[in-house]
Scaffold this motif. Structure first.
Motif, PDB file in Angstrom:
ATOM      1  N   ALA A  58      88.465  56.661  -4.325  1.00  0.00           N
ATOM      2  CA  ALA A  58      89.026  57.747  -3.495  1.00  0.00           C
ATOM      3  C   ALA A  58      90.512  57.545  -3.217  1.00  0.00           C
ATOM      4  CB  ALA A  58      88.256  57.832  -2.177  1.00  0.00           C
ATOM      5  N   GLY A  59      91.049  56.392  -3.603  1.00  0.00           N
ATOM      6  CA  GLY A  59      92.450  56.084  -3.287  1.00  0.00           C
ATOM      7  C   GLY A  59      92.632  55.724  -1.824  1.00  0.00           C
ATOM      8  N   LYS A  60      91.575  55.186  -1.195  1.00  0.00           N
ATOM      9  CA  LYS A  60      91.632  54.840   0.231  1.00  0.00           C
ATOM     10  C   LYS A  60      91.222  53.373   0.440  1.00  0.00           C
ATOM     11  CE  LYS A  60      91.804  59.385   1.298  1.00  0.00           C
ATOM     12  NZ  LYS A  60      92.887  60.121   1.903  1.00  0.00           N
ATOM     13  N   PRO A  61      92.014  52.448  -0.082  1.00  0.00           N
ATOM     14  CA  PRO A  61      91.631  51.027   0.037  1.00  0.00           C
ATOM     15  C   PRO A  61      91.809  50.475   1.447  1.00  0.00           C
ATOM     16  CG  PRO A  61      93.763  51.230  -1.028  1.00  0.00           C
ATOM     17  CD  PRO A  61      93.259  52.639  -0.829  1.00  0.00           C
ATOM     18  N   ASP A  62      92.368  51.284   2.360  1.00  0.00           N
ATOM     19  CA  ASP A  62      92.574  50.795   3.730  1.00  0.00           C
ATOM     20  C   ASP A  62      91.376  51.009   4.634  1.00  0.00           C
ATOM     21  OD1 ASP A  62      95.076  50.043   2.974  1.00  0.00           O
ATOM     22  OD2 ASP A  62      95.998  51.936   3.617  1.00  0.00           O
ATOM     23  N   VAL A  63      90.372  51.708   4.156  1.00  0.00           N
ATOM     24  CA  VAL A  63      89.179  51.912   4.986  1.00  0.00           C
ATOM     25  C   VAL A  63      88.443  50.572   5.081  1.00  0.00           C
ATOM     26  CG1 VAL A  63      86.955  53.112   5.164  1.00  0.00           C
ATOM     27  CG2 VAL A  63      88.949  54.316   4.246  1.00  0.00           C
ATOM     28  N   PRO A  64      88.210  50.061   6.295  1.00  0.00           N
ATOM     29  CA  PRO A  64      87.550  48.752   6.375  1.00  0.00           C
ATOM     30  C   PRO A  64      86.061  48.833   6.014  1.00  0.00           C
ATOM     31  CG  PRO A  64      88.022  49.601   8.577  1.00  0.00           C
ATOM     32  CD  PRO A  64      88.626  50.576   7.607  1.00  0.00           C
ATOM     33  N   VAL A  65      85.644  47.896   5.176  1.00  0.00           N
ATOM     34  CA  VAL A  65      84.242  47.834   4.738  1.00  0.00           C
ATOM     35  C   VAL A  65      83.648  46.508   5.196  1.00  0.00           C
ATOM     36  CG1 VAL A  65      82.692  47.789   2.744  1.00  0.00           C
ATOM     37  CG2 VAL A  65      84.670  49.333   2.739  1.00  0.00           C
ATOM     38  N   PHE A  66      82.479  46.585   5.809  1.00  0.00           N
ATOM     39  CA  PHE A  66      81.820  45.424   6.404  1.00  0.00           C
ATOM     40  C   PHE A  66      80.447  45.242   5.771  1.00  0.00           C
ATOM     41  CE2 PHE A  66      84.597  47.532   9.320  1.00  0.00           C
ATOM     42  CZ  PHE A  66      85.269  46.531   9.997  1.00  0.00           C
ATOM     43  N   ALA A  67      80.039  43.993   5.583  1.00  0.00           N
ATOM     44  CA  ALA A  67      78.663  43.726   5.140  1.00  0.00           C
ATOM     45  C   ALA A  67      77.796  43.558   6.373  1.00  0.00           C
ATOM     46  CB  ALA A  67      78.626  42.468   4.285  1.00  0.00           C
ATOM     47  N   GLY A  68      76.658  44.229   6.374  1.00  0.00           N
ATOM     48  CA  GLY A  68      75.732  44.147   7.508  1.00  0.00           C
ATOM     49  C   GLY A  68      74.511  43.323   7.164  1.00  0.00           C
ATOM     50  N   CYS A  69      73.338  43.871   7.473  1.00  0.00           N
ATOM     51  CA  CYS A  69      72.084  43.117   7.330  1.00  0.00           C
ATOM     52  C   CYS A  69      71.635  43.084   5.863  1.00  0.00           C
ATOM     53  CB  CYS A  69      70.998  43.752   8.180  1.00  0.00           C
ATOM     54  SG  CYS A  69      71.410  43.725   9.937  1.00  0.00           S
ATOM     55  N   ASP A  70      71.114  41.916   5.463  1.00  0.00           N
ATOM     56  CA  ASP A  70      70.691  41.776   4.068  1.00  0.00           C
ATOM     57  C   ASP A  70      69.194  41.941   3.871  1.00  0.00           C
ATOM     58  OD1 ASP A  70      69.747  39.439   5.134  1.00  0.00           O
ATOM     59  OD2 ASP A  70      70.882  38.097   3.813  1.00  0.00           O
ATOM     60  N   ALA A  71      68.461  42.218   4.969  1.00  0.00           N
ATOM     61  CA  ALA A  71      67.013  42.412   4.834  1.00  0.00           C
ATOM     62  C   ALA A  71      66.510  43.240   6.012  1.00  0.00           C
ATOM     63  CB  ALA A  71      66.310  41.059   4.803  1.00  0.00           C
ATOM     64  N   PRO A  72      65.435  43.996   5.800  1.00  0.00           N
ATOM     65  CA  PRO A  72      64.850  44.778   6.888  1.00  0.00           C
ATOM     66  C   PRO A  72      64.383  43.887   8.036  1.00  0.00           C
ATOM     67  CG  PRO A  72      63.926  45.418   4.762  1.00  0.00           C
ATOM     68  CD  PRO A  72      64.748  44.198   4.514  1.00  0.00           C
ATOM     69  N   LEU A  73      64.113  44.513   9.184  1.00  0.00           N
ATOM     70  CA  LEU A  73      63.781  43.735  10.386  1.00  0.00           C
ATOM     71  C   LEU A  73      62.514  42.906  10.227  1.00  0.00           C
ATOM     72  CD1 LEU A  73      64.632  46.221  13.296  1.00  0.00           C
ATOM     73  CD2 LEU A  73      66.067  44.504  12.173  1.00  0.00           C
ATOM     74  N   GLY A  74      61.456  43.513   9.684  1.00  0.00           N
ATOM     75  CA  GLY A  74      60.206  42.756   9.677  1.00  0.00           C
ATOM     76  C   GLY A  74      59.483  42.735   8.350  1.00  0.00           C
ATOM     77  N   ARG A  75      60.153  43.167   7.298  1.00  0.00           N
ATOM     78  CA  ARG A  75      59.477  43.265   6.004  1.00  0.00           C
ATOM     79  C   ARG A  75      60.407  42.766   4.907  1.00  0.00           C
ATOM     80  NH1 ARG A  75      55.322  46.964   5.757  1.00  0.00           N
ATOM     81  NH2 ARG A  75      55.934  47.918   3.789  1.00  0.00           N
ATOM     82  N   ALA A  76      59.814  42.487   3.743  1.00  0.00           N
ATOM     83  CA  ALA A  76      60.639  42.084   2.599  1.00  0.00           C
ATOM     84  C   ALA A  76      61.406  43.302   2.088  1.00  0.00           C
ATOM     85  CB  ALA A  76      59.748  41.527   1.504  1.00  0.00           C
ATOM     86  N   LEU A  77      62.608  43.056   1.578  1.00  0.00           N
ATOM     87  CA  LEU A  77      63.430  44.156   1.057  1.00  0.00           C
ATOM     88  C   LEU A  77      62.783  44.779  -0.184  1.00  0.00           C
ATOM     89  CD1 LEU A  77      66.114  45.765   1.068  1.00  0.00           C
ATOM     90  CD2 LEU A  77      67.072  43.946  -0.383  1.00  0.00           C
ATOM     91  N   VAL A  78      62.735  46.101  -0.193  1.00  0.00           N
ATOM     92  CA  VAL A  78      62.321  46.853  -1.380  1.00  0.00           C
ATOM     93  C   VAL A  78      63.558  47.603  -1.863  1.00  0.00           C
ATOM     94  CG1 VAL A  78      60.851  48.729  -2.220  1.00  0.00           C
ATOM     95  CG2 VAL A  78      59.986  47.149  -0.467  1.00  0.00           C
ATOM     96  N   THR A  79      63.872  47.520  -3.150  1.00  0.00           N
ATOM     97  CA  THR A  79      65.084  48.165  -3.672  1.00  0.00           C
ATOM     98  C   THR A  79      64.705  49.295  -4.644  1.00  0.00           C
ATOM     99  OG1 THR A  79      65.185  46.412  -5.332  1.00  0.00           O
ATOM    100  CG2 THR A  79      66.567  46.148  -3.364  1.00  0.00           C
ATOM    101  N   ALA A  80      65.709  49.985  -5.153  1.00  0.00           N
ATOM    102  CA  ALA A  80      65.446  51.187  -5.971  1.00  0.00           C
ATOM    103  C   ALA A  80      66.310  51.197  -7.240  1.00  0.00           C
ATOM    104  CB  ALA A  80      65.684  52.449  -5.139  1.00  0.00           C
ATOM    105  N   GLU A  81      66.318  50.067  -7.948  1.00  0.00           N
ATOM    106  CA  GLU A  81      67.056  50.038  -9.222  1.00  0.00           C
ATOM    107  C   GLU A  81      66.474  51.027 -10.220  1.00  0.00           C
ATOM    108  OE1 GLU A  81      66.127  47.286  -7.639  1.00  0.00           O
ATOM    109  OE2 GLU A  81      67.906  46.014  -7.401  1.00  0.00           O
TER     110      GLU A  81
END
Ligand code: BDR
Ligand code: CA
Length: 313
Positions: A58-81
């Protein structure tokens, strides 16, 4: 009117990417304070990378990007590759980001940002599983009153489910988090499959993106080309639903959408129906409404808006 201050919470995902591009192309209406990544369509290392790829596209490299949680609260992560490809952003060949990921955890960014603002001033836009938002609300309940609105993509009533027979992906991946958010008392607008399945990228709409003749237009056309193969095969539809951009389009032109204020509860107990959004569309209970559940969209108006805005980037 000054633009709405928002935090985009996301698991890019091609449709997340288009939602982010639409927001970044619309500074008159939307002020993106930051983007928090969450594990969902693909694991967190990829979603936090993809969010930065999209900002740079988008040409907007100044927007701050943060990493949050790497897994759901009470279950194993399910992904959608199986939908989004190995990278989560399969389709275009986009360069690795050069902008850095912020050091702060995404949940801390959400808490700190809300605490730094007056009540009812920040809009949260979750486009993936609700893990980051629920964690922030659990850890700092005082921030809930700072939320102006939560506009989220998730759930379904008439369309029932896309991940299981009864559950939509974002809610299915972290039903406990969804339950916390829907019970939080914050004002919530829901974009369920019932509406996103009406926002289909037909070949004409895809050509309109491609015909922009810009890197953004080409990338968006290639992204939607990639992930539409899955839905076309599954539903026999004219193209892929653009789920997540319904959230950012709502912030710009709410009149494109219509729905009902109803009660929505999340199934968190039964394995058979885990993550179902039990939406009282017909108001057959006396449970208090807790969400504006969107059911319809002016799809032509939506794609016109999207194409016009993407042309600006
Ligand atoms: C939702 O799941 C993800 O695959 C998409 O990005 C969207 O947020 C649709 O069910
Ligand atoms: Ca998403």
């Amino acid at each position: 009117m000054s633009p709405r201050k928002i935090i985009i919470d996301t698991d890019p995902g091609q449709d997340d990417a288009v939602a982010i591009l639409l927001a970044l192309a619309s500074p008159e209406e939307i002020d993106v304070l930051g983007i928090t990544a969450v594990a969902g369509n693909v694991p967190l290392d990829l979603t936090s990378k993809n969010a930065r790829i999209v900002c740079e596209l988008a040409g907007k490299p100044d927007v701050p990007v943060f990493a949050g949680c790497d897994a759901p609260l009470g279950r194993a992560l399910v992904t959608a590759e199986h939908v989004h490809g190995r990278t989560g952003l399969d389709g275009p060949n986009l360069p690795d980001p050069t902008m850095a990921l912020q050091d702060t955890h995404g949940v801390d960014f959400i808490i700190d940002t809300l605490r730094a603002h007056p009540a009812n001033t920040i809009t949260l836009c979750p486009l993936g599983p609700l893990t980051n938002i629920a964690t922030a609300f659990e850890r700092a309940p005082d921030i809930i009153e700072k939320v102006q609105e939560i506009v989220l993509m998730g759930g379904a009533y008439f369309e029932v489910g896309n991940m299981t027979p009864t559950a939509e992906f974002n809610i299915y991946v972290d039903p406990q988090a969804a339950d916390i958010v829907f019970k939080s008392g914050a004002s919530i607008v829901v974009m369920p499959l019932d509406v996103t399945h009406k926002a289909l990228v037909t070949s004409e709409r895809n050509s309109a993106f491609r015909n922009l003749g810009t890197p953004v237009g080409t990338a968006v056309a290639q992204m939607t080309d990639f992930f539409e193969r899955f839905d076309k095969e599954k539903y026999g539809s004219a193209g892929a639903p653009l789920h997540d951009p319904c959230v950012t389009a709502y912030l710009i032109k709410p009149d494109l959408f219509s729905g009902r204020c109803i009660n929505v509860e999340i199934e968190t107990q039964s394995e058979l129906t885990m993550g179902m959004t039990v939406a009282d569309w017909w108001r057959v209970t006396d449970r208090a409404p807790n969400a504006l559940f969107i059911g319809d969209i002016d799809a032509d108006g939506f794609f016109t808006l999207l194409t016009e805005r993407l042309a600006r980037l």
